[in-house]
Write a protein that holds these residues in place. Sequence first.
Motif: not given
Length: 265
Positions: A150-155
């Motif tokens: 999720v955090w990679s996607t948000i990045g």
Amino acid sequence: MAEAFAPMQGMRTSHSVKLVSQHSGHVSMIPSKPRLQRQGASRNLSNLLRATLSEGGSVEKKVDLAKVGTWFGATVVEVALLSAAMFAVQTIGGYLPPIGYKCLAILFFASMALKSRIFSILDASRPTMGEVQETKRPSWTPPPIVFPIVWSTIGILRTVSSVVVWEAVGRQMLVLPLIAMMTHLSIGDTWNNINNVERRKGSAVAGVAFVWTSVVTCTYLYWKTIPLAGMILAPSVLWLSIASVLIFNIWMLNGYEPILPYKSE
């Protein structure tokens, strides 16, 4: 008659009893036993509340204003450093061909979206797996593998939306929407220090409110600049809303630590 009299006795015991002195005729009121019991219970509850507050530090301990100041100060410093970095990118980009400047801007936004903590003066490390397992979490907590995805996607969403805004404002770096993004990232890094390094679950609840407010503000400014950018960034608001509820539940499950930091004895 006995059955009819029983309620009357019950009614009389709920009131004070009158005693008349045979010599002086003076009437005195003596509380009945139920009233004494209620008064005693009230005093016990009051004493318990005072003891609880004293143990929790809300009365006797003092708020650690220096610690709070450190968090706010570190956030301001990081925003200033990130703004200086944006100014440097814009200055260097002026000497590059358009495609070179765009590549530099994309690289900068991507780096900040994923590793902005390199500009933080605090330790903003991510939690280890052992620390995650030690903490009580609600049953609906997503599995650990979900978080990096999720955090990679948000990045990626942060990077793309920032580039869209950057293009929309004439390839200027030091504009309000992009500074708002740098502020959001800085607040998040400070929160990482509070929650992951210092492990203050109570202060993390207050901190995540700042994180959520900053991402909502940033998304609004992006949308106001160009709606496409706001729509691209919007999923991060949803995720941080879920994360905020998760942090609040973790706080409740792990003993309701104080929201504010207190000075140690």
